[in-house]
Design a protein around this motif. Structure first.
Motif, PDB file in Angstrom:
ATOM      1  N   SER A 237       3.954  10.655  -4.366  1.00 25.23           N
ATOM      2  CA  SER A 237       4.675   9.384  -4.430  1.00 25.23           C
ATOM      3  C   SER A 237       3.827   8.223  -3.937  1.00 25.23           C
ATOM      4  O   SER A 237       4.079   7.070  -4.292  1.00 25.23           O
ATOM      5  N   THR A 238       2.829   8.527  -3.116  1.00 27.43           N
ATOM      6  CA  THR A 238       1.948   7.470  -2.614  1.00 27.43           C
ATOM      7  C   THR A 238       1.149   6.820  -3.737  1.00 27.43           C
ATOM      8  O   THR A 238       0.753   5.660  -3.629  1.00 27.43           O
TER       9      THR A 238
ATOM     10  N   SER B 281       3.338   4.198  -5.309  1.00 28.42           N
ATOM     11  CA  SER B 281       3.578   3.101  -4.369  1.00 28.42           C
ATOM     12  C   SER B 281       2.363   2.181  -4.271  1.00 28.42           C
ATOM     13  O   SER B 281       2.479   1.023  -3.893  1.00 28.42           O
TER      14      SER B 281
ATOM     15  N   THR C  39      13.536   3.975  -3.219  1.00 30.95           N
ATOM     16  CA  THR C  39      12.967   5.023  -2.387  1.00 30.95           C
ATOM     17  C   THR C  39      13.863   6.252  -2.442  1.00 30.95           C
ATOM     18  O   THR C  39      15.089   6.126  -2.393  1.00 30.95           O
TER      19      THR C  39
ATOM     20  N   ALA D 260      11.783  10.951   2.650  1.00 33.09           N
ATOM     21  CA  ALA D 260      10.366  10.614   2.500  1.00 33.09           C
ATOM     22  C   ALA D 260       9.551  11.534   3.404  1.00 33.09           C
ATOM     23  O   ALA D 260       9.708  11.509   4.628  1.00 33.09           O
TER      24      ALA D 260
ATOM     25  N   ILE E  23       5.997  12.510   4.946  1.00 29.45           N
ATOM     26  CA  ILE E  23       4.844  11.675   5.270  1.00 29.45           C
ATOM     27  C   ILE E  23       3.687  12.521   5.803  1.00 29.45           C
ATOM     28  O   ILE E  23       3.851  13.287   6.758  1.00 29.45           O
TER      29      ILE E  23
ATOM     30  N   TYR F  97       4.632  10.965   0.555  1.00 24.95           N
ATOM     31  CA  TYR F  97       3.857   9.747   0.785  1.00 24.95           C
ATOM     32  C   TYR F  97       2.772   9.982   1.835  1.00 24.95           C
ATOM     33  O   TYR F  97       2.778  10.979   2.562  1.00 24.95           O
TER      34      TYR F  97
ATOM     35  N   ASP G 170       1.824   4.261   3.716  1.00 25.34           N
ATOM     36  CA  ASP G 170       3.007   3.711   3.050  1.00 25.34           C
ATOM     37  C   ASP G 170       4.063   3.282   4.065  1.00 25.34           C
ATOM     38  O   ASP G 170       4.773   2.295   3.851  1.00 25.34           O
TER      39      ASP G 170
ATOM     40  N   VAL H  53       7.888   2.184   2.003  1.00 25.68           N
ATOM     41  CA  VAL H  53       8.948   3.183   1.829  1.00 25.68           C
ATOM     42  C   VAL H  53      10.133   2.743   2.700  1.00 25.68           C
ATOM     43  O   VAL H  53      10.509   3.419   3.652  1.00 25.68           O
TER      44      VAL H  53
END
Length: 768
Positions: free
Chosen positions: A389-390, A393, A487, A491, A493, A530, A534, A540
């Motif tokens: 997803s990064t 973004s 979003t 999420a 990370i 992500y 982000d 996010v």
């Protein structure tokens, strides 16, 4: 009206004009953007093509391809027209091309006109090789737009360089006939070769109007890790050693600072060597590890510095090649690369953990890698390799290389035995897997190229391409429906640089990435993956739950920014394992928890839940979570925290929760997150658990994709009353908060959920 008021009104009108002009210009900008809110527009089907510097003397008919962020999402445009990121890629660099040619033709017959092929730029007769490749594509798909895969990486001696200096040398002193990626001399010559290749294509008008991108490759199998990563080797060549020393000089500036950091007063910048062993390296699964879970000891700083250096080096090399593509084509061709294989290669010694740095490069358009080779066939999760997803973004497109081992065999191909392992069982199931693939692309805003790795004719079937064409049309309609970026509810990370301080990165990488994805993709949650940048940069903002997998190397300023995102009303964060090298105050500022570091004599990291946890976490089934061995454990030492579990081998809370100022925070000292834990904490955070049958599930705003591993009745639940469209069954269900249906084993289902009228305006689910 007085003079002052008149001047004020003129000024206001002038500023409004500036804003309008700026907005128009932003709409027409090419390349990626780090701003997810650019280009808010209802009409995404076309864009204006920016003018190119006339001094470049580019052909008038040259194709224009670019990735542009529209409505917060990166989109591919070719000649100003929205093009869905679905294509065919053929490995034409071997022999027996007949299957590849038929696949190119059948894709074209079904309106798939983006084609990738290899071009051997090493051959002395580049024009001859180029003519052969271009004719192969255009004779079979005359409307094709072509991405050329090129590699300027081979023996340094063939570039006129001294191989004893510029070739790769491992820790045993063995020199291999491949250039060291640390060689600046090779790198300069490689960029010159890429320029020559591009200009050769632009000199031929009929090729200039069909070639839209360059996919540059180097490192192991052209995928920019290693070289010789899987063999456990490290580059100890003279040029890489000198490059490492340059990095240290730039980082530390003063020799005394280097000596202090490494705990060695005898060091000089000129005496530093590349370490002969490296945490996370080793043949196969036999990986070298340190005795510290987090490498605090100064004697280990050489590992951390080298991993910081090497991942930055690889990202920088890729960025430089991308710059060449944009310079030579005036920004009109795509820069494409492999990179970011986090969950597959798992450790930063691979060189694949500089994705965050690469995403800062404005010239990169597309990053790619294979669908994970673990659990990818019918009934499987088909996971992405990176924290995918990064990529979106940052305004870039990720492409899955979908080299599924198809049951179709219409050509002899090459490399007998390769690609025969783990075949999909039938053509019907291949199509179901392809549905899962494209459904995943729609959810995560990515693309896919179906890749015939060994030229066996894996996709040489009209029925297959008819289905892909139908789903390509659906992807466009869904793109029209998506008016802004939302979003996901959860999420996940990753901090790439924090993996560089792990003394056992293979095990940590398995727990937090390789094994974790099997739990996440079957959790039934709406999730995105992500990088920590982000969160730091507030890209996010709207997740309900932030899972901080490795918050171990966060500086004070970054911690301030993270706290602003996660410590807001309605937000919940989950902090995994401990604080590592993040100072206590910064960790507490982000998480709310003050931790105590305890040395763990037994090595075990097991957490046993208490009654409070079993009451609060509804999906927990096991009383104990068994974890990997660690030398340090972190216990919660926070007064208002509620203990949910304790370590089995030491005194102290290994899981706790707290609630402050309308936000929640959870700490888990273990590194193994089961799907039950994910569902439980997700529900605690207010996220919707769509389904709990442990089957592959992806969801974003408006679309849920289910890929089954069993037949029978399935129920997908929603957090509110809405309309649901079962795409493959072509049925609407209005005013519902769940949908129950009979599913077949190994089949894929698309459920569009939201407002029926809004979907139908975009062309989805229109009554005939």
């Amino acid at each position: 009206m007085n003079r002052k008021a008149f001047k004020r009104n003129v000024f206001i009108i002038f500023m409004l004009l500036i804003i309008l002009i700026t907005s128009s210009c932003m709409k027409n900008l090419g390349g990626g953007t780090m701003n997810p809110d650019t280009n808010q527009t209802a009409d995404i089907l076309t864009i204006d093509i920016p003018e190119v510097d006339k001094d470049l003397n580019l052909p008038d008919n040259m194709a224009d391809a670019r990735v542009v962020t529209v409505n917060g999402r990166p989109r591919l445009y070719i000649n100003g027209r929205l093009t869905q990121p679905i294509m065919f890629y053929g490995n034409n660099l071997g022999h027996n091309w007949d299957g590849i040619e038929r696949e190119i033709a059948k894709a074209g017959n079904n309106d798939i006109h983006v084609v990738g092929v290899g071009l051997n730029i090493k051959k002395p007769l580049l024009h001859t090789e180029l003519n052969r490749v271009m004719k192969m594509v255009l004779n079979n798909n005359p409307d094709a737009y072509i991405i050329l895969r090129i590699s300027p990486w081979w023996n340094a001696e063939e570039f006129g360089l001294d191989g004893s200096i510029h070739n790769y040398k491992n820790q045993k002193g063995e020199i291999w006939p491949i250039a060291s990626l640390g060689s600046d001399a090779w790198y300069d010559k490689a960029k010159t070769l890429i320029r020559k290749t591009i200009n050769t294509i632009l000199e031929t008008p009929e090729y200039a109007e069909r070639v839209i991108g360059y996919h540059f490759c180097a490192g192991d199998t052209g995928e920019w890790f290693g070289p010789r990563y899987w063999d456990g080797d490290i580059d100890c060549s003279q040029v890489n050693t000198e490059k490492f020393r340059e990095y240290l000089k730039e980082k530390y500036q003063d020799l005394s600072k280097l000596r202090e950091a490494w705990g060695d007063e005898s060091l000089t910048f000129e005496s530093v060597e590349v370490p002969s062993s490296m945490v996370g390296l080793g043949p196969g699964y036999d990986r070298f590890k340190d005795d510290e879970t987090i490498m605090f000891d100064k004697s280990k700083r050489v590992y951390i510095d080298y991993l910081d250096y090497y991942n930055g080096l690889i990202a920088g090399r890729i960025a430089g090649f991308a710059e060449v593509v944009k310079e030579e084509t005036g920004g009109r061709s795509l820069a494409v690369t492999f990179y970011g294989y986090h969950t597959e290669v798992r450790v930063p010694a691979s060189g694949s953990f500089g994705l965050g740095r690469l995403l800062e490069c404005p010239e990169i358009d597309i990053i790619s890698g294979p669908v994970s080779y673990a659990d990818r066939n019918e009934g499987g999760i088909g996971a992405y390799m990176p924290f995918v997803s990064t990529v979106a973004s940052a305004g870039k497109l990720w492409f899955d290389e979908a080299d599924y081992r198809s049951p179709i065999r219409t050509s002899a191909g090459f490399e007998a035995g390769v690609g025969d392992e783990g075949n999909i069982a039938s053509l019907e199931l291949l199509i179901e897997v392809a549905k899962r693939e494209i459904g995943k692309c729609m959810v995560f805003n990515t693309g896919a190229w179906f890749f015939d790795l060994v030229a066996r004719g894996w996709y040489d079937d009209d029925g297959f391409w008819r289905e892909i064409s139908r789903l390509q049309d659906l992807y466009e309609k869904y793109a029209v429906y998506q008016t802004h970026m939302e979003t996901p509810e959860v999420a996940v990370i990753l901090d790439e640089r924090a993996m560089n301080i792990s003394g056992d990165p293979w095990q940590m990488g398995s727990d937090l990435m390789g094994d974790f994805r099997h739990e996440l993709y079957r959790s039934g949650l709406s999730f995105g993956m992500y990088l920590i940048e982000d969160v730091i940069d507030n890209r996010v903002p709207d997740a309900r739950l932030y899972i901080m997998l490795n918050p171990w190397r966060i500086d004070e300023e970054s911690a301030e920014n993270i706290a602003k995102v996660v410590n807001r009303p309605g937000k919940t964060s989950l902090w995994v394992y401990g604080s590592g090298m993040t100072d206590e105050e910064s960790f507490e500022k982000m998480s709310g928890f003050r931790l105590k570091k305890v040395y763990n004599v037994n090595g075990a990291n097991h957490v046993r839940f208490n009654e409070k946890a079993l009451e609060m976490l509804n999906y927990i089934e096991k009383e104990t979570v068994f974890g990997s061995e660690v030398d340090v454990l972190y216990t919660v030492d926070t007064e208002d925290a509620v203990t949910l579990g304790k370590y089995t081998d030491i005194e102290g809370a290994g899981m706790a929760a707290l609630e402050r100022n309308d936000f929640k925070s959870v700490f888990l000292g273990n590194t193994r997150l089961s799907r039950e834990i994910l569902r439980s904490i997700g529900e605690y955070a207010g996220a919707n658990v769509f389904i709990d049958t442990n089957e592959t599930f992806y969801a974003c705003h408006g679309l849920a994709v289910l890929h089954t591993n069993s037949d029978g009745r399935k129920t997908v639940s929603f957090s509110e009353t809405l309309d649901v469209y079962d795409y493959f069954n072509d049925k609407w269900y209005t005013g519902v908060n769940s949908y129950t249906f009979n599913a077949e084993k190994y089949h894929t289902y698309y459920l569009f959920y939201g407002n029926k009228e809004e979907f139908q305006r975009a062309g989805i689910g229109k009554e005939q």
